[in-house]
Design a protein around this motif. Structure first.
Motif, PDB file in Angstrom:
ATOM      1  N   LYS A   1      -8.923 -11.347   4.290  1.00 31.47           N
ATOM      2  CA  LYS A   1      -7.900 -12.336   3.953  1.00 31.47           C
ATOM      3  C   LYS A   1      -6.749 -12.243   4.964  1.00 31.47           C
ATOM      4  CE  LYS A   1      -5.509 -14.032  -0.030  1.00 31.47           C
ATOM      5  NZ  LYS A   1      -4.823 -13.649  -1.238  1.00 31.47           N
ATOM      6  N   ILE A   2      -6.536 -11.055   5.470  1.00 33.78           N
ATOM      7  CA  ILE A   2      -5.466 -10.863   6.459  1.00 33.78           C
ATOM      8  C   ILE A   2      -5.989 -11.113   7.874  1.00 33.78           C
ATOM      9  CG2 ILE A   2      -3.793  -9.211   7.397  1.00 33.78           C
ATOM     10  CD1 ILE A   2      -4.120  -7.637   4.723  1.00 33.78           C
TER      11      ILE A   2
ATOM     12  N   CYS B 252       0.816  -1.220   0.000  1.00 38.67           N
ATOM     13  CA  CYS B 252       0.000   0.000   0.000  1.00 38.67           C
ATOM     14  C   CYS B 252       0.846   1.265   0.000  1.00 38.67           C
ATOM     15  CB  CYS B 252      -0.901   0.040   1.230  1.00 38.67           C
ATOM     16  SG  CYS B 252      -1.885  -1.417   1.449  1.00 38.67           S
ATOM     17  N   LEU B 253       2.146   1.114   0.093  1.00 40.53           N
ATOM     18  CA  LEU B 253       2.977   2.287   0.364  1.00 40.53           C
ATOM     19  C   LEU B 253       3.515   2.950  -0.897  1.00 40.53           C
ATOM     20  CD1 LEU B 253       4.701   0.757   3.499  1.00 40.53           C
ATOM     21  CD2 LEU B 253       2.898   2.476   3.479  1.00 40.53           C
TER      22      LEU B 253
ATOM     23  N   ARG C 180       2.732  10.662  11.555  1.00 45.96           N
ATOM     24  CA  ARG C 180       3.960  10.221  10.911  1.00 45.96           C
ATOM     25  C   ARG C 180       3.816   8.764  10.469  1.00 45.96           C
ATOM     26  NH1 ARG C 180       8.560  13.023  11.429  1.00 45.96           N
ATOM     27  NH2 ARG C 180       9.773  11.109  11.376  1.00 45.96           N
ATOM     28  N   ASP C 181       2.663   8.194  10.807  1.00 47.77           N
ATOM     29  CA  ASP C 181       2.418   6.801  10.447  1.00 47.77           C
ATOM     30  C   ASP C 181       2.345   6.679   8.921  1.00 47.77           C
ATOM     31  OD1 ASP C 181       1.407   4.174  10.259  1.00 47.77           O
ATOM     32  OD2 ASP C 181      -0.635   4.976  10.220  1.00 47.77           O
ATOM     33  N   PRO C 182       3.206   5.848   8.337  1.00 48.90           N
ATOM     34  CA  PRO C 182       3.249   5.762   6.869  1.00 48.90           C
ATOM     35  C   PRO C 182       1.917   5.378   6.248  1.00 48.90           C
ATOM     36  CG  PRO C 182       4.926   4.334   7.865  1.00 48.90           C
ATOM     37  CD  PRO C 182       4.171   4.955   8.980  1.00 48.90           C
ATOM     38  N   VAL C 183       1.173   4.510   6.931  1.00 56.02           N
ATOM     39  CA  VAL C 183      -0.118   4.096   6.380  1.00 56.02           C
ATOM     40  C   VAL C 183      -1.089   5.274   6.398  1.00 56.02           C
ATOM     41  CG1 VAL C 183      -2.069   2.534   6.713  1.00 56.02           C
ATOM     42  CG2 VAL C 183       0.267   1.691   7.019  1.00 56.02           C
TER      43      VAL C 183
ATOM     44  N   LYS D 179      -5.749  13.416  -3.302  1.00 55.86           N
ATOM     45  CA  LYS D 179      -5.867  13.167  -4.746  1.00 55.86           C
ATOM     46  C   LYS D 179      -7.330  12.986  -5.167  1.00 55.86           C
ATOM     47  CE  LYS D 179      -1.324  11.067  -5.146  1.00 55.86           C
ATOM     48  NZ  LYS D 179      -0.637   9.776  -4.992  1.00 55.86           N
TER      49      LYS D 179
ATOM     50  N   GLN E 160      -5.801   2.575   2.908  1.00 62.96           N
ATOM     51  CA  GLN E 160      -4.487   2.354   2.298  1.00 62.96           C
ATOM     52  C   GLN E 160      -4.545   1.262   1.236  1.00 62.96           C
ATOM     53  OE1 GLN E 160      -5.475   1.079   5.165  1.00 62.96           O
ATOM     54  NE2 GLN E 160      -4.021  -0.351   6.088  1.00 62.96           N
ATOM     55  N   GLY E 161      -5.608   0.448   1.293  1.00 59.40           N
ATOM     56  CA  GLY E 161      -5.711  -0.667   0.351  1.00 59.40           C
ATOM     57  C   GLY E 161      -6.564  -0.352  -0.854  1.00 59.40           C
TER      58      GLY E 161
ATOM     59  N   VAL F 119      -0.257   7.524   3.544  1.00 60.09           N
ATOM     60  CA  VAL F 119      -0.728   7.008   2.248  1.00 60.09           C
ATOM     61  C   VAL F 119      -2.210   7.337   2.068  1.00 60.09           C
ATOM     62  CG1 VAL F 119      -1.264   4.880   0.980  1.00 60.09           C
ATOM     63  CG2 VAL F 119       0.980   5.168   2.027  1.00 60.09           C
TER      64      VAL F 119
ATOM     65  N   PRO G 151       8.668   5.601   3.832  1.00 57.95           N
ATOM     66  CA  PRO G 151       7.570   5.635   2.853  1.00 57.95           C
ATOM     67  C   PRO G 151       7.291   7.051   2.345  1.00 57.95           C
ATOM     68  CG  PRO G 151       6.964   4.314   4.757  1.00 57.95           C
ATOM     69  CD  PRO G 151       8.251   4.991   5.106  1.00 57.95           C
TER      70      PRO G 151
ATOM     71  N   MET H  92      -7.644  -0.041   6.700  1.00 55.71           N
ATOM     72  CA  MET H  92      -8.380  -1.276   6.402  1.00 55.71           C
ATOM     73  C   MET H  92      -8.701  -2.054   7.670  1.00 55.71           C
ATOM     74  SD  MET H  92      -5.976  -2.406   3.288  1.00 55.71           S
ATOM     75  CE  MET H  92      -6.556  -4.063   2.991  1.00 55.71           C
ATOM     76  N   MET H  93      -7.806  -1.926   8.653  1.00 55.40           N
ATOM     77  CA  MET H  93      -8.038  -2.655   9.905  1.00 55.40           C
ATOM     78  C   MET H  93      -7.458  -1.858  11.061  1.00 55.40           C
ATOM     79  SD  MET H  93      -5.157  -5.496   9.166  1.00 55.40           S
ATOM     80  CE  MET H  93      -5.022  -5.129   7.442  1.00 55.40           C
TER      81      MET H  93
END
Lengths: 293, 467
Positions: B434-435, A22-23, B205-208, B218, B399-400, B211, A223, B371-372
């Motif tokens: 699925k995860i 996802c990154l 600052r969390d990358p997810v 956007k 993020q997904g 995103v 990321p 997502m979770m």
């Protein structure tokens, strides 16, 4: 496979591994080496193996940085991960052709033992010592399994006994040397990460420099840098337009039975055509620029 | 004439508060508020029982309220939001009558139309003069806007201002004027400044989270709404703020000057105002010190009441002029219904606030959520509680992938044209499960502990006790 950006993710961080695709990076590097303490090497290896086994990472390519061949871990890393077909194994501290061949031979041995197709996983030596830089061409041409070189500036500057700076004057020689060695061997070459995750301008400059020197792409430890790297290493609209003009000029020359043709007063030769083809293929893969060809 | 009383007790006596009446509070002092507890303790000591408390929000600083409920002092609660600690008490069934959850627009609508009349309003005021002109902008307990207190002051039978900063008459630049105020009580402190506003709110600052935020910006860019005159609201959560930062970059790069930023205002929105992204900020509540400073000093940063913000009973409300709102969710289902009232185990831990109001009003209502969370998928077949109906939600950004409500085909096409990663919401659910695996359904209790009342009236959903 397009690899503008390669993002390092710690092999012992489940949350990052789950979100790997996802990154935004073209490739992720699951790290079993520096990011993982000796006590967690086995846990990280299992976690990365299971991520590769069970997770659908979509179009995101997987690279694994194993431990170096002078550690007790590297063979276990290859044993566990090769069956899951990473695109590349990133081999740290590759200082010589022999280092690369040790890993290559063991990978072949494991492939044979497990009945895997030979050479599905490539090798990407991580050049991060002075000896590695000096031996770059020998390493790049060590075997067909070597698909790319990768510059690691942090360890390299320690070996060079100099300070790592943002401007990177101290690694200029190594950067140029690696690009020349890799291109001479006909393989790709990737630039070292920019390590200041809070310098939003610095990453642009560092990525542009790498592109201008001839690197195929650039790695990242954050990321936050991925989008910048992707942007810098994507062809610009004017580059794409020019590439189409080159191909059109070549088509016309062929029609007219001409052997050579000029565009904007400059002769179009084979390397220019090859570059134009690469640009168009990348633009098409990214869905940018003209859609008419 | 002097409206100053000796104590809160005297104000209660003079306002003639009796068993069975309704009292009200605003929540601008947030988790730093002392006033609700001070007033409730006084009322309990006076032996008054069976009250309805109508509070625009309740925080964990108000935990003593649980004791007043157990002792029968309070028998009904009307509010727009309950924080997790106090929410747990309600979910475990401490009160006979269900909590009535409204929205930030629905509450003043029902107050102004007389559906939920208030007998005595207690207005915590960071600055007030002896006649009751009051403001949130000045004093040690400054909270900035006092938007949620206007309806209470204007429509309550009696209104008591409680302040720790009595100033000379007349208070300049007041928010609520003296003609609505009956009594003024002066206390040592109305709240703890540390809990009232945060320091500079920081983006994640969390990358997810980043995103998701980049994708959110956007989506807005591709929506066709981002042009001169654009209007925008976002939450104070990490990813929502980061989305504002990315949006600011896009607006500056494209030279777009928006009309107004709305809502609970943070320093990030103030930055956007200063950078020229908006001509005005319309502020019903300040979240941090930067916002408080800005509303005090910058005339472009304007205070609005919750009636002007979001009331469906108003002649017009700002939410109906809003282009884009970014909202959160604890769960969202495949019909795009959103839960912001409970966690996935069914415990009350929030409330609509302005969620449903802005979702109903804005041209583009976006949910931003991972997502979770803690192993639990965010997308479910059916949310534990419908806080905002799916018809009012246009798009979910995770993020997904980005899931567009099928009702908004035009947006889907625009995002597709912009090559954004669109995913069907069912597919997103499957991808997440699925995860995480598919979580087992949490059995509902047999007692209704809260009713979620639609902003236009009527019960939207019921929350049951947790077994």
């Amino acid at each position: 496979m397009m690899r503008r950006s390669m993002l390092f993710l710690p092999g012992n961080n489940p949350n990052m591994l789950i979100n790997a695709s996802c990154l935004g990076a073209d490739a992720v590097i699951f790290d079993l080496e520096d990011a993982v303490s000796p006590a967690e090497k086995d846990a990280a290896r299992i976690l990365v193996r299971n991520t590769m086994r069970y997770m659908d990472l979509g179009g995101c390519e997987v690279i694994v940085r194993i431990n170096s061949v002078d550690t007790p871990y590297w063979k276990m890393d290859i044993d566990a991960l090769l069956p899951h077909k990473p695109a590349l194994i990133l081999l740290p501290k590759t200082a010589s052709k022999e280092d690369a061949l040790i890993a290559d031979n063991y990978m072949s041995e494991v492939e044979e033992r497990l009945g895997l197709e030979t050479g599905v996983t490539g090798l990407m030596p991580l050049i991060e010592t002075a000896a590695g830089v000096e031996n770059a061409y020998a390493i790049a041409s060590a075997s067909p399994r070597v698909k790319a070189l990768f510059l690691g500036a942090e360890d390299l500057t320690a070996d060079l006994q100099c300070k790592r700076t943002k401007e990177g004057r101290e690694i200029e020689y190594a950067r140029c040397r690696l690009v020349v060695a890799a291109r001479a061997a006909g393989i790709d070459v990737y630039d070292t990460p920019f390590t200041d995750v809070n310098d939003d301008e610095g990453i642009w400059e560092d990525a542009r420099l790498a592109k201008n020197l001839g690197f195929t792409g650039k790695a990242s430890i954050s990321p936050r840098h991925v989008e910048v790297i992707n942007s810098v290493f994507s062809p610009t609209v004017s580059e794409i337009d020019y590439a189409y003009e080159v191909m059109e000029a070549i088509r016309r020359a062929k029609e007219q039975g001409k052997g050579a043709i000029a565009l904007y007063g400059k002769m179009i030769d084979a390397p220019i055509v090859a570059r134009a083809e690469r640009t168009i293929s990348m633009a098409q893969a990214l869905g940018i620029g003209r859609g008419d060809n | 004439m002097n409206k100053i009383v000796k104590s809160i007790k005297e104000a209660i006596l003079l306002s003639n508060l009796k068993d069975g009446m309704t009292i009200s509070f605003h929540h601008h002092l947030r988790n730093g508020d002392y006033v609700l507890n001070m007033v409730m303790d006084e009322i309990a000591a006076m032996g008054i029982k069976d009250l309805t408390v109508n509070a625009s929000s309740l925080f964990d600083a108000h935990m003593p309220l649980a004791g007043h409920i157990k002792n029968g002092v309070v028998t009904t609660v009307q509010t727009d939001y309950i924080a997790a600690g106090l929410g747990r008490e309600f979910s475990e069934g401490i009160m006979k009558n269900p909590v009535q959850f409204r929205t930030h627009g629905g509450r003043p609508a029902d107050i102004s139309t007389g559906k939920t009349p208030i007998d005595v309003a207690f207005i915590a005021a960071p600055a007030a003069d002896p006649m009751g002109n009051c403001s949130g902008k000045y004093g040690k307990s400054a909270c900035g806007s006092m938007g949620y207190a206007f309806a209470d002051a204007m429509f309550a039978k009696k209104t008591v201002v409680i302040t720790d900063n009595l100033v000379e008459y007349p208070l300049q630049d007041y928010s609520i004027s003296e003609d609505y105020i009956d009594y003024v009580a002066v206390v040592d402190a109305i709240g703890d400044p540390k809990g009232i506003v945060s320091g500079t709110t920081k983006i994640t600052r969390d990358p997810v989270g980043l995103v998701m935020a980049a994708n959110a910006a956007k989506v807005i860019e591709a929506s066709g709404l981002l042009k001169d005159g654009f209007s925008f609201q976002t939450g104070a959560g990490g990813a929502s703020l980061a989305a504002a930062k990315f949006l600011k970059d896009i607006m500056l790069q494209k030279g777009i000057c928006g009309s107004f930023g709305l809502g609970g205002i943070t320093g990030y929105m103030v930055d956007m105002l200063k950078a020229g992204c908006f001509k005005n900020l319309l502020d019903v509540q300040c979240f941090d010190l930067d916002a408080v400073e800005s509303i005090k000093n910058d005339p472009r940063h304007m205070e609005i009441s919750s009636m002007q913000y979001a009331s469906p009973a108003s002649r017009s409300a700002v939410v109906n002029s809003l282009d884009v709102v970014i909202l959160g969710a604890t769960e969202i289902d495949t019909d795009f219904n959103v839960n912001v009232h409970t966690d996935s185990n069914g415990y009350i831990m929030g409330g609509s606030g302005g969620h449903s109001d802005t979702a109903a009003g804005a041209k583009l209502s976006m949910i931003i959520a991972p997502m979770m969370r803690a192993r639990l998928p965010i997308v479910t077949d059916r949310v534990t509680c419908v806080s905002t109906p799916g018809k009012d939600i246009d798009v979910l950004v995770t993020q997904g992938g980005i899931a567009v409500n099928p009702k908004n085909a035009e947006l889907r096409q625009r995002l597709k044209d912009a090559k954004l990663p669109i995913i069907d919401i069912e597919e997103l659910k499957a991808k997440t499960e699925k995860i995480t695996g598919t979580p087992r359904k949490i059995p509902k209790g047999d007692k209704v502990v809260a009713e979620v009342i639609c902003r236009g009236g009527g019960v939207l959903d019921r929350i049951y006790n947790v077994k």
